[in-house]
Write a protein that holds these residues in place. Structure first.
Motif, short mmCIF file in Angstrom:
data_model
loop_
_atom_site.label_atom_id
_atom_site.label_comp_id
_atom_site.label_asym_id
_atom_site.label_seq_id
_atom_site.Cartn_x
_atom_site.Cartn_y
_atom_site.Cartn_z
N GLY A 131 -63.17 21.92 9.06
CA GLY A 131 -62.65 21.67 7.68
C GLY A 131 -61.20 21.20 7.83
O GLY A 131 -60.61 21.12 6.74
N ILE A 132 -60.76 20.74 8.88
CA ILE A 132 -59.43 20.03 8.92
C ILE A 132 -59.56 18.57 9.19
O ILE A 132 -60.08 18.15 10.30
N THR A 133 -59.01 17.88 8.49
CA THR A 133 -58.83 16.29 8.37
C THR A 133 -57.53 15.81 8.73
O THR A 133 -57.30 14.84 9.58
N ASP A 134 -56.60 17.05 8.34
CA ASP A 134 -55.04 16.14 8.31
C ASP A 134 -54.26 17.13 9.14
O ASP A 134 -53.84 18.26 8.53
N TYR A 135 -54.15 16.81 10.33
CA TYR A 135 -53.22 18.04 11.18
C TYR A 135 -51.81 17.83 11.08
O TYR A 135 -50.97 18.83 11.60
#
Length: 606
Positions: A159-163
């Protein structure tokens, strides 16, 4: 009671951003609907930031914190978080965003709505559907893309694309819990990689994360970027390696809470202790911290406090129950499962876990008809499931109306390293293990001993257990009146590791209980050491003991029948040996830690 109005704390780390701030602060004020405080952390700016903020502070709710020297964006974020966690409530939101006006303030409300859905962190993402970047240079795009690919390959957080986005909302309680438990802030580094460090440490801590689409407006930025791209790239690479190495240390385990709110140590309490002990000791994949909520100074508390963290409950009357509910509720951070071992603790667990992502299971290590009233029906509907140690108890749940898919079987378990099958000796020694209590039937056994003595003069009995409902002197008096006092040895309370040694010295285990034995751990232990069991037909013993297979069942309270069956085994050596062999086999087929953890895994995987 008036509902608490959540407050927003908006942290703006800044360095020479007075022009952007002059537009950003009014823009924030236009979109924030709740109470708010803007926290400006000035990282030793050399422009007119301080003067601008002084002007704004006259009419606005602004906190201004200035570093004496430039310490980097990571330290500015840390300063802001330290200030906020001291004054915020757990329900409040902490917004961290860039002060250069590249992050649109209007997104705060959309992110907050996602936080309201029980998400600990919401990220403004450039890369999720609907997100994009406007005016970002090619090198910076490549840096963000490389960081994203690297983190996806190494950590692959669903669910994470932008760390690396610096635009996020955090639940204040999450940061406060982290600081309280770890004694430090979740961000230490000074560079731009601090956003990555902060996010991953909180994820390892157990935070839930969602993303909201961010349109990054880099075209609105005043002046060149303050990011040194080569230094930032090295910082991100170093941070990724550091997080990878430290992940096992930083990862916070989910918790399981057992609630046992009775002051005495019974089979019910023992079953709860076994659930915790065997799951932790024998399951390689068990990844939970275990806690107990128990009555202060109870026998169970004293027994387990060296191995497990305990929460002390108040009494069982109404005001004390209410206090216990609030105390347990406050302790549920990162708790995923509650096992409630009594009826009153079941209510306590359901009440304490309302509005929290916690599964509650009613563990019933006791027999008897379950009260079918509207209150109890509602509690069971709210529960994730029920746990039955025996098939009889499973039937009790079915009769109550619990659907089969919500009933989980979790049989008793025995440590076969301690309780292992031993060869039979030739002495005519029999034994009973259990607290000295009327329900355990010690007087019935002593009466039967007098009858056995008539046919087997060298019969002997050892009695293992501490005084509770019956005094040892009372049993000695009974034995003297029947002429068998010289045949009995009272061992009192012994160390648990001594019990299998004493059991192995006996040829038969006797359980003459008048009731109880809903989950008879002692029957399982007798079988584990390879001893046939002569037991009253009460509780679960009918389920565990097969006549002429691994022992005999007798009518409770009948010393004559009890004596007859003990004599049958002792006088017929081959029956004794065959039953002993079959008792050990039955135990190995039904009560091993491996089987236990197979059943437990079904519950934990639900």
């Amino acid at each position: 009671m008036k509902k608490y109005e959540r407050k927003y704390y908006i942290i703006l780390p800044c360095y020479n951003e007075y022009r952007a701030l002059s537009e950003l602060i009014p823009a924030i004020e236009k979109v924030i609907k709740n109470k708010y405080e803007i926290v400006i952390v000035d990282d030793a700016s050399s422009d007119s930031t301080k003067s601008l903020v002084s002007l704004f502070r006259q009419k606005r709710n602004i906190k201004y914190i200035r570093h004496k020297k430039n310490r980097g964006p990571g330290k500015a974020i840390q300063t802001g978080l330290k200030y906020v966690i001291k004054i915020s409530k757990p329900e409040d939101y902490i917004v961290v965003m860039d002060a250069d006006y590249t992050h649109p303030p209007a997104l705060i409300n959309s992110m907050a709505a996602l936080s309201d859905e029980r998400n600990d962190i919401v990220i403004g993402s450039r890369f999720c559907p609907g997100g994009r970047q406007i005016g970002v240079g090619l090198l910076r795009k490549l840096l963000s893309f490389a960081a994203r690919v690297l983190m996806t390959v190494i950590f692959n957080i669903r669910g994470i694309t932008d760390y690396t986005s610096g635009y996020r909302i955090y639940r204040a309680g999450l940061i406060k819990d982290y600081f309280k438990e770890r004694g430090e802030m979740p961000v230490k580094t000074s560079g731009f990689e601090a956003t990555l460090e902060l996010l991953m440490k909180l994820i390892f801590f157990g935070a839930s994360v969602r993303e909201a689409p961010l349109i990054l407006r880099y075209d609105r930025k005043y002046g060149p970027t303050k990011m040194n791209l080569s230094a930032a790239l090295l910082g991100y690479l170093f941070m990724v390696l550091k997080l990878k190495i430290l992940k096992p240390v930083l990862t916070r385990k989910n918790k399981i809470l057992h609630i046992v709110n009775i002051p005495w140590y019974s089979g019910l309490a023992a079953y709860g202790e076994d659930m915790a002990f065997y799951s932790e000791k024998y399951s390689d994949k068990f990844s939970y911290d275990i806690e107990f909520a128990t009555v202060k100074d109870s026998a169970l508390t004293e027994k387990i406090k060296k191995n497990f963290k305990t929460i002390e409950l108040y009494g069982r009357n109404s005001p004390d129950t209410l206090k216990s509910i609030f105390k347990v509720s406050r302790s549920l951070n990162n708790t995923k499962i509650i096992f409630a071992h009594t009826g009153s603790s079941f209510f306590l667990a359901i009440a304490a876990s309302l509005f929290k992502k916690v599964k509650v299971y009613r563990v019933r290590a006791e027999r008897g008809k379950i009260k079918k009233n509207i209150f109890n029906i509602i509690l069971h509907k709210l529960a994730a499931g029920v746990i039955a140690p025996t098939m009889q108890i499973a039937e009790d749940f079915k009769e109550f109306g619990i659907k089969e898919k919500k009933i989980f079987f979790l049989p008793p378990v025995v440590d076969l390293n301690n309780f292992s099958a031993q060869p039979l000796n030739k002495s005519n020694l029999i034994g009973i293990v259990g607290r000295l209590d009327k329900v355990k039937g010690h007087k019935i056994l002593i009466k039967s001993l007098a009858l056995i003595k008539e046919q087997i003069p060298d019969i002997e009995l050892i009695i293992i257990g501490k005084e509770e409902g019956v005094a040892e002197d009372e049993l000695i008096k009974e034995a003297k009146s029947l002429g068998v006092a010289d045949k009995i040895k009272f061992m009192g309370k012994v160390k648990y590791e001594t019990i299998p040694i004493l059991m192995a010295e006996c040829r038969i285990g006797v359980i003459p209980s008048l009731g109880s034995e809903a989950v008879s751990r002692v029957a399982v232990e007798w079988m584990a050491v390879g001893r046939p069991v002569v037991a009253s037909n009460v509780g679960c013993l009918e389920e565990f003991i097969g006549n002429k297979y691994n022992g005999f069942l007798v009518s409770p309270g009948d010393p004559g029948e009890l004596a007859e069956r003990i004599i049958d085994i002792l006088k017929t050596g081959w029956i004794n040996e065959k039953m002993a062999e079959q008792a050990a086999k039955y135990c190995q087929e039904h009560f091993t830690p491996e089987l236990y953890n197979m059943y437990l895994k079904k519950i934990l995987d639900e």
